[in-house]
Design a protein around this motif. Sequence first.
Motif, PDB file in Angstrom:
ATOM      1  N   GLY A 203      92.108  35.368  66.299  1.00  0.00           N
ATOM      2  CA  GLY A 203      91.034  35.967  65.514  1.00  0.00           C
ATOM      3  C   GLY A 203      91.117  35.689  64.026  1.00  0.00           C
ATOM      4  O   GLY A 203      90.209  36.059  63.269  1.00  0.00           O
ATOM      5  N   GLU A 204      92.188  35.046  63.586  1.00  0.00           N
ATOM      6  CA  GLU A 204      92.361  34.753  62.167  1.00  0.00           C
ATOM      7  C   GLU A 204      91.720  33.410  61.823  1.00  0.00           C
ATOM      8  O   GLU A 204      91.827  32.438  62.580  1.00  0.00           O
ATOM      9  CB  GLU A 204      93.863  34.703  61.850  1.00  0.00           C
ATOM     10  N   ALA A 205      91.029  33.361  60.679  1.00  0.00           N
ATOM     11  CA  ALA A 205      90.450  32.096  60.219  1.00  0.00           C
ATOM     12  C   ALA A 205      91.573  31.118  59.866  1.00  0.00           C
ATOM     13  O   ALA A 205      92.590  31.504  59.289  1.00  0.00           O
ATOM     14  CB  ALA A 205      89.558  32.332  59.010  1.00  0.00           C
ATOM     15  N   ILE A 206      91.391  29.856  60.241  1.00  0.00           N
ATOM     16  CA  ILE A 206      92.396  28.821  60.005  1.00  0.00           C
ATOM     17  C   ILE A 206      91.837  27.810  59.010  1.00  0.00           C
ATOM     18  O   ILE A 206      90.946  27.015  59.353  1.00  0.00           O
ATOM     19  CB  ILE A 206      92.776  28.114  61.319  1.00  0.00           C
ATOM     20  N   PRO A 207      92.303  27.809  57.763  1.00  0.00           N
ATOM     21  CA  PRO A 207      91.849  26.799  56.805  1.00  0.00           C
ATOM     22  C   PRO A 207      92.657  25.513  56.961  1.00  0.00           C
ATOM     23  O   PRO A 207      93.891  25.529  56.885  1.00  0.00           O
ATOM     24  CB  PRO A 207      92.110  27.460  55.448  1.00  0.00           C
ATOM     25  N   ILE A 208      91.961  24.422  57.202  1.00  0.00           N
ATOM     26  CA  ILE A 208      92.616  23.115  57.357  1.00  0.00           C
ATOM     27  C   ILE A 208      92.349  22.311  56.081  1.00  0.00           C
ATOM     28  O   ILE A 208      91.188  22.028  55.748  1.00  0.00           O
ATOM     29  CB  ILE A 208      92.085  22.363  58.589  1.00  0.00           C
ATOM     30  N   LYS A 209      93.411  21.978  55.371  1.00  0.00           N
ATOM     31  CA  LYS A 209      93.266  21.195  54.141  1.00  0.00           C
ATOM     32  C   LYS A 209      93.186  19.714  54.502  1.00  0.00           C
ATOM     33  O   LYS A 209      94.072  19.182  55.185  1.00  0.00           O
ATOM     34  CB  LYS A 209      94.456  21.439  53.216  1.00  0.00           C
ATOM     35  N   VAL A 210      92.134  19.077  54.035  1.00  0.00           N
ATOM     36  CA  VAL A 210      91.925  17.657  54.322  1.00  0.00           C
ATOM     37  C   VAL A 210      91.854  16.890  53.008  1.00  0.00           C
ATOM     38  O   VAL A 210      91.057  17.216  52.127  1.00  0.00           O
ATOM     39  CB  VAL A 210      90.638  17.429  55.141  1.00  0.00           C
ATOM     40  N   LYS A 211      92.719  15.896  52.885  1.00  0.00           N
ATOM     41  CA  LYS A 211      92.674  14.983  51.748  1.00  0.00           C
ATOM     42  C   LYS A 211      92.448  13.569  52.290  1.00  0.00           C
ATOM     43  O   LYS A 211      93.043  13.194  53.293  1.00  0.00           O
ATOM     44  CB  LYS A 211      93.982  15.027  50.958  1.00  0.00           C
ATOM     45  N   ALA A 212      91.590  12.830  51.602  1.00  0.00           N
ATOM     46  CA  ALA A 212      91.302  11.474  52.078  1.00  0.00           C
ATOM     47  C   ALA A 212      90.945  10.566  50.910  1.00  0.00           C
ATOM     48  O   ALA A 212      90.409  11.016  49.891  1.00  0.00           O
ATOM     49  CB  ALA A 212      90.162  11.501  53.090  1.00  0.00           C
ATOM     50  N   THR A 213      91.268   9.295  51.086  1.00  0.00           N
ATOM     51  CA  THR A 213      90.854   8.263  50.136  1.00  0.00           C
ATOM     52  C   THR A 213      90.063   7.220  50.912  1.00  0.00           C
ATOM     53  O   THR A 213      90.527   6.716  51.941  1.00  0.00           O
ATOM     54  CB  THR A 213      92.074   7.606  49.457  1.00  0.00           C
ATOM     55  N   ASN A 214      88.883   6.917  50.415  1.00  0.00           N
ATOM     56  CA  ASN A 214      87.969   6.039  51.131  1.00  0.00           C
ATOM     57  C   ASN A 214      87.836   4.697  50.406  1.00  0.00           C
ATOM     58  O   ASN A 214      87.235   4.614  49.339  1.00  0.00           O
ATOM     59  CB  ASN A 214      86.599   6.721  51.240  1.00  0.00           C
ATOM     60  N   ASN A 215      88.417   3.658  50.993  1.00  0.00           N
ATOM     61  CA  ASN A 215      88.270   2.306  50.450  1.00  0.00           C
ATOM     62  C   ASN A 215      87.634   1.376  51.475  1.00  0.00           C
ATOM     63  O   ASN A 215      87.919   0.180  51.529  1.00  0.00           O
ATOM     64  CB  ASN A 215      89.643   1.756  50.038  1.00  0.00           C
ATOM     65  N   SER A 216      86.777   1.957  52.311  1.00  0.00           N
ATOM     66  CA  SER A 216      86.234   1.208  53.445  1.00  0.00           C
ATOM     67  C   SER A 216      84.993   0.406  53.098  1.00  0.00           C
ATOM     68  O   SER A 216      84.525  -0.397  53.906  1.00  0.00           O
ATOM     69  CB  SER A 216      85.868   2.177  54.566  1.00  0.00           C
ATOM     70  N   GLY A 217      84.416   0.668  51.912  1.00  0.00           N
ATOM     71  CA  GLY A 217      83.151   0.030  51.584  1.00  0.00           C
ATOM     72  C   GLY A 217      81.957   0.783  52.147  1.00  0.00           C
ATOM     73  O   GLY A 217      80.811   0.351  51.987  1.00  0.00           O
ATOM     74  N   LYS A 218      82.216   1.897  52.818  1.00  0.00           N
ATOM     75  CA  LYS A 218      81.154   2.722  53.398  1.00  0.00           C
ATOM     76  C   LYS A 218      81.268   4.148  52.847  1.00  0.00           C
ATOM     77  O   LYS A 218      82.243   4.483  52.180  1.00  0.00           O
ATOM     78  CB  LYS A 218      81.252   2.733  54.920  1.00  0.00           C
TER      79      LYS A 218
END
Length: 350
Positions: A203-218
Amino acid sequence: MAKVFKKTSGNGQLTLLLGKRDYVDHVDKVDIVEGVLKVDPAGLGGKKAWIQLCCAFRYGRDDLDVIGLSFRKDIWYQQIQLYPQADHKPAKTAMHEALLTKAGDQGIPFTFTIPTNLPCSVTLQPGEEDKGKACGVDFEVKGYVANAAEDPDEKIEKKDTCRLVIRKIQFAPDKTSSGPTQEASKNSISITASLDKEIYYHGEAIPIKVKATNNSGKTMKKVKIQIDQTTDVVLYSADKYTKTVVNEEFDVTVDSGASLDKSFSVTPLLANNKEKKGLALDGRLKDEDTNLASTTVIRPGMEKEVLGILVTYKIKATLTTGGGGLLGGLTSTDAVVELPLILMNPKPTE
């Protein structure tokens, strides 16, 4: 004692009394099962009165027993002769005294010690068409009348028995470690996902930290968060299946050469998964609500086969880059990272 749980046999000769139905596994020990069986010796006809605690694994519906399609395995059980009194003479506890007050002069106290290597109670969510007892691992205290504790040639009538289902449960430990972090990269996209802590409560909210670097050209278009529950029925080598309990999408815009650093919060709940047959739940008592099954905690040296059902959770964080053109998502590139998740119940305050 707030409540007494009581069940009387059909013939009225036995009444089983318990002061609670949840027994906590503290890792090094399990709460003692303390109860009282009220026995009316007048109608026993020379037979004996017994009490049994059984941990059983059930896989299949009751109405399929006759054609051999259901499966039940007693993982562990113990019987005690209570009348005539034999060698079982437990030290009377406050719980016994309270139950004996309810039972009267014919009450006989008993005690069971549940081994620490047994599984916790787990129920597999039944479908609408399913009848009988739910599949899973359950514990049952049974009083019965018989000549012997277990004689395959002796038929024990239903009217000569009284039963109460109990639960063996685990709570999250007081001290937990920091949460996991995982990294992945694909097609010039690097992604890292992490959790703040090791264990989350139902029942507890789960915060998921997402870090990303995008060098795909998209350009990144979405973050998808999925939580899967995997149930491994370890008595069947191939019976392992996964059900998604959370599947949410979040809109983002991360251009090529840019970065993402954001938290996405989700909450896995049984209320959102009621229709999923076979979903593992914490052991259910009759007419009582429950929650998604807690993560199975395996101690060093435990035999997996004894556990009956193993439950694990996994978080998948997916970043999707829109491919553009007529095909749209069909040409998109996904970068996926996975994290283990431990779900448990918090220890109640005293």
